[in-house]
Design a protein around this motif. Structure first.
Motif, short mmCIF file in Angstrom:
data_model
loop_
_atom_site.label_atom_id
_atom_site.label_comp_id
_atom_site.label_asym_id
_atom_site.label_seq_id
_atom_site.Cartn_x
_atom_site.Cartn_y
_atom_site.Cartn_z
N GLU A 69 -15.96 53.59 0.84
CA GLU A 69 -15.48 53.89 -0.51
C GLU A 69 -14.18 53.14 -0.79
O GLU A 69 -13.99 52.58 -1.87
N LYS A 70 -13.27 53.12 0.19
CA LYS A 70 -11.98 52.46 0.00
C LYS A 70 -12.02 50.99 0.38
O LYS A 70 -11.10 50.24 0.05
N MET A 71 -13.09 50.59 1.09
CA MET A 71 -13.25 49.21 1.56
C MET A 71 -12.02 48.77 2.35
O MET A 71 -11.44 47.72 2.12
N LYS A 72 -11.64 49.62 3.31
CA LYS A 72 -10.44 49.35 4.10
C LYS A 72 -10.72 49.61 5.57
O LYS A 72 -11.34 50.60 5.94
N ILE A 73 -10.23 48.69 6.41
CA ILE A 73 -10.35 48.84 7.86
C ILE A 73 -9.15 49.62 8.39
O ILE A 73 -8.00 49.32 8.06
N GLN A 74 -9.42 50.64 9.20
CA GLN A 74 -8.38 51.44 9.83
C GLN A 74 -8.72 51.61 11.32
O GLN A 74 -9.84 51.31 11.75
N ALA A 75 -7.76 52.11 12.07
CA ALA A 75 -8.00 52.46 13.47
C ALA A 75 -8.17 53.97 13.56
O ALA A 75 -7.42 54.73 12.92
N VAL A 76 -9.17 54.41 14.31
CA VAL A 76 -9.40 55.85 14.47
C VAL A 76 -8.30 56.44 15.35
O VAL A 76 -7.99 55.90 16.42
N LYS A 77 -7.73 57.54 14.89
CA LYS A 77 -6.70 58.24 15.67
C LYS A 77 -7.27 59.49 16.34
O LYS A 77 -7.04 59.74 17.52
N SER A 78 -8.03 60.27 15.58
CA SER A 78 -8.59 61.51 16.13
C SER A 78 -9.62 62.07 15.17
O SER A 78 -9.80 61.57 14.06
N ILE A 79 -10.29 63.12 15.60
CA ILE A 79 -11.19 63.88 14.74
C ILE A 79 -10.95 65.36 15.03
O ILE A 79 -10.87 65.77 16.19
N ASP A 80 -10.74 66.16 13.97
CA ASP A 80 -10.40 67.56 14.20
C ASP A 80 -11.65 68.41 14.33
O ASP A 80 -12.78 67.93 14.21
#
Length: 310
Positions: A25-36
């Motif tokens: 949706e945002k068309m942005k690459i990020q690094a995964v930090k965690s999942i709650d």
């Protein structure tokens, strides 16, 4: 080989990979930090400054397969994201490279992203013993966890809509559809009316026919929500209409009628932001936490959230 070389241990960077994620949706690459525990993923900008916050995953094939399968099951709206596994030491540079590809696509960049992309289906395929079949067969996950079975779908009609099984698998849409969800993105659909072909974008879901087959429900884009007719027995007041048009939520709980069973269902009504279609959610399915970000909610605040009020 020297004693120093033979005794050298691999660093954490050599033993681990980093999960990068593309939010479609945002068309942005990020690094995964965690999942709650609620399935919400937390990410950070993939910069050197944030490297210590990157989620590290073991490079070992079996360990990663188990990790990613569990991660995928916990994640809310998994098809909103694409994931990429890259060496820890290359994560920042790869993130820049992938973001550039997202913004300006090239065949070489697409090939590189596909090389690092990981999917839940791939993890299951890697565990199959028949390597020859693995290369040519799309793995269908255990149907026990799904609402619909692929063999019950009217694929002839689906193909006529341009929604064949291979295409849905390629778009990562088949699994959420089998689970009973709407697609979380618009999908191009072609409808052949004999003398004319209608092309539109729509969200899709599956629904059963009386004969036991499963067909696609096409949720097309509307100019605005239809508030002039009753919605499962509810007639919209002027205030209801204003709230829905202004905020996307009606702001109160009402009883909606299930015409098949006659059951009256306390529900909230809102608008699908992609299609402007009216949607209802039974209050039984809404879970309001006792506190949000350390702030304890009283009964009035919980009721406000339950009714979808701003």
């Amino acid at each position: 080989m020297s004693e120093e070389t033979s005794n050298r241990q691999e660093t954490p960077e050599q033993l681990s990979d980093i999960l990068l994620v593309l939010d479609k949706e945002k068309m942005k690459i990020q690094a995964v930090k965690s999942i709650d525990k609620n399935g919400k993923m937390e990410t950070v900008d993939p910069t050197k400054k944030n490297q210590s916050e990157f989620m590290r995953v073991d490079k070992s094939g079996d360990l990663f397969s188990n990790f990613f399968s569990n991660f995928w099951r916990q994640l809310k709206n998994p098809t909103q994201f694409s994931f990429f596994k890259v060496p820890a030491g290359e994560a920042v540079d790869k993130a820049k490279e992938f973001q550039k590809q997202v913004e300006t696509s090239t065949p070489e960049g697409e090939k590189e992203m596909k090389k690092h992309e990981v999917k839940a289906e791939q993890q299951k395929e890697q565990k199959q013993e028949n390597k020859k079949d693995m290369a040519t067969t799309q793995t269908t996950p255990d149907t026990g966890e799904y609402r619909f079975k692929p063999e019950h779908i009217d694929w002839e009609t689906m193909n006529n809509l341009g929604l064949g099984k291979e295409r849905l698998e390629k778009l990562n849409l088949l699994e959420p559809l089998l689970k009973g969800y709407k697609t979380n993105e618009l999908v191009p659909v072609s409808v052949n009316l004999g003398g004319a072909i209608v092309r539109t974008d729509a969200r899709l879901s599956l629904q059963p026919n009386e004969d036991g087959t499963v067909v696609a429900a096409i949720h097309g884009i509307r100019k605005e929500p239809n508030l002039n007719f009753e919605f499962f027995g509810h007639k919209f007041t002027d205030e209801d209409k204003k709230n829905i048009l202004d905020t996307g939520n009606m702001g109160r709980v009402v009883d909606l009628k299930n015409y098949k069973t006659g059951e009256m269902m306390p529900s909230i009504i809102s608008v699908d932001r992609l299609t402007n279609e009216l949607i209802a959610l039974k209050t039984d399915f809404i879970k309001i936490p006792d506190e949000i970000k350390g702030v304890k909610l009283d009964d009035v605040q919980k009721q406000t959230l339950m009714e979808g009020k701003p």
